[in-house]
Design a protein around this motif. Structure first.
Motif, PDB file in Angstrom:
ATOM      1  N   UNK A 206      74.215  49.455  53.051  1.00  0.00           N
ATOM      2  CA  UNK A 206      72.994  50.825  52.978  1.00  0.00           C
ATOM      3  C   UNK A 206      72.666  50.645  51.012  1.00  0.00           C
ATOM      4  N   UNK A 207      71.209  50.605  51.134  1.00  0.00           N
ATOM      5  CA  UNK A 207      71.061  49.996  49.601  1.00  0.00           C
ATOM      6  C   UNK A 207      71.170  52.022  48.976  1.00  0.00           C
ATOM      7  N   UNK A 208      71.398  51.471  47.573  1.00  0.00           N
ATOM      8  CA  UNK A 208      72.083  51.983  47.073  1.00  0.00           C
ATOM      9  C   UNK A 208      70.132  53.101  46.641  1.00  0.00           C
ATOM     10  N   UNK A 209      69.273  52.667  47.420  1.00  0.00           N
ATOM     11  CA  UNK A 209      67.721  53.720  47.295  1.00  0.00           C
ATOM     12  C   UNK A 209      67.069  54.316  48.440  1.00  0.00           C
ATOM     13  N   UNK A 210      67.733  54.417  49.535  1.00  0.00           N
ATOM     14  CA  UNK A 210      67.766  54.926  50.534  1.00  0.00           C
ATOM     15  C   UNK A 210      67.924  56.495  50.451  1.00  0.00           C
ATOM     16  N   UNK A 211      66.906  57.150  50.712  1.00  0.00           N
ATOM     17  CA  UNK A 211      67.195  58.203  50.569  1.00  0.00           C
ATOM     18  C   UNK A 211      68.587  59.300  50.859  1.00  0.00           C
ATOM     19  N   UNK A 212      68.982  60.063  49.951  1.00  0.00           N
ATOM     20  CA  UNK A 212      69.984  60.812  50.495  1.00  0.00           C
ATOM     21  C   UNK A 212      70.280  61.625  51.600  1.00  0.00           C
ATOM     22  N   UNK A 213      69.612  62.379  51.536  1.00  0.00           N
ATOM     23  CA  UNK A 213      69.676  62.976  53.402  1.00  0.00           C
ATOM     24  C   UNK A 213      70.072  62.205  54.543  1.00  0.00           C
ATOM     25  N   UNK A 214      68.793  60.963  54.279  1.00  0.00           N
ATOM     26  CA  UNK A 214      68.937  59.715  55.675  1.00  0.00           C
ATOM     27  C   UNK A 214      70.500  58.766  55.674  1.00  0.00           C
TER      28      UNK A 214
END
Length: 307
Positions: free
Chosen positions: A29-37
């Motif tokens: 998963x990318x570092x910019x993914x939404x934290x909750x997602x």
């Protein structure tokens, strides 16, 4: 080169291996993914991989699972949501609802909405009869809407709906039942009181002609829901209540197909064999009567912790 590669921990390797499969997937998963997602996906992947490892499915079994999910999606229409039905029969709908509606002691508990709610049902004066097809055993429903302290809540909105005596909601039998049969919207009076006429609810099967119904049969479960009336009760400043009331004599109370029964929602239905009282209501004797009060929690109340 080989020695350098072996010095890297398997759990941090970008390459797939059975022992650390969930870690490998979650690391992508990318570092910019939404934290909750990110949180949700990491948990889902972890539990899914753990389940697959415990089950050890064959290729044929895994493809059967994919076919089931495909058929479930294909069964969905504008008025039928087979995935909601799947969530219901697995108890997930009730669990999500319980997590999101932790109320103070004494407040009316929620249960699931169900797939047959229709907005903008006809509005009636108190005392109206919502049974338009004339089928079933006559019933009068009455009660009060109050807050936790017992203070009446005037002008609370009560939306009610149920199946007819054949076990179908009106939207399941377009052209057979009258439109908006056994649906109505009422408002509590200045003392928080409401009342209306209907018919005693009966048990009925959830739609069982699709993949969810086939799954129930395959695991030895029936599709029946315990007899109930649906309610949504709302008032400004209070948490809305989405709930049912259940008849106490239904054989499916302890095994409702969607786990919707809570002990606190089993009502007392009384059979009244009084010709004069029946005549005043426009019924034939005997008829059924249920008194049910709704207790709303203030929306300002903090959500209590669950021990």
């Amino acid at each position: 080169m080989q020695q350098a590669a072996s010095s890297v921990s398997q759990s941090s390797s970008p390459y797939f291996d059975e022992a650390h499969s969930a870690d490998v997937v979650n690391a992508r998963m990318g570092q910019n993914a939404d934290a909750r997602l990110r949180q949700v996906m990491e948990i889902l992947v972890r539990h899914l991989h753990a389940a697959v490892k415990e089950i050890e499915p064959t290729h044929e079994e895994w493809f059967a699972a994919i076919r089931f999910l495909t058929e479930t999606g294909q069964m969905c229409t504008d008025w039928r949501q087979e995935y909601i039905l799947l969530s219901d029969i697995l108890g997930v709908s009730m669990l999500v609802d319980s997590i999101n509606h932790r109320r103070p002691s004494g407040a009316t508990p929620n249960t699931i909405l169900g797939p047959f709610y229709v907005a903008n049902a006809p509005e009636y004066e108190n005392g109206a009869n919502i049974c338009l097809d004339g089928k079933g055993e006559s019933l009068v429903v009455a009660g009060r809407v109050t807050n936790i302290e017992g203070t009446p809540i005037p002008n609370a909105k009560l939306e009610v709906w149920q199946t007819n005596n054949d076990g179908f909601y009106d939207v399941q039998q377009k052209g057979i039942q009258p439109d908006s049969n056994l649906r109505g919207v009422f408002n509590s009076d200045a003392e928080g009181r409401y009342w209306f006429k209907s018919v005693k609810p009966r048990h009925y099967p959830i739609p069982s002609d699709g993949p969810v119904g086939k799954l129930l049969g395959a695991i030895g479960r029936h599709p029946n829901r315990a007899a109930h009336l649906h309610f949504i009760v709302t008032a400004p400043g209070y948490d809305p209540v989405i709930t049912h009331i259940f008849t106490p004599d239904c054989p499916y109370l302890p095994e409702d197909a969607v786990f919707g029964v809570k002990r606190e929602l089993i009502a007392e239905f009384n059979q009244i064999d009084d010709s004069d009282a029946a005549r005043e209501l426009g019924f034939a004797a005997p008829f059924w009567s249920v008194n049910w009060d709704f207790t709303l929690a203030s929306s300002a109340n903090p959500t209590p912790a669950i021990a």
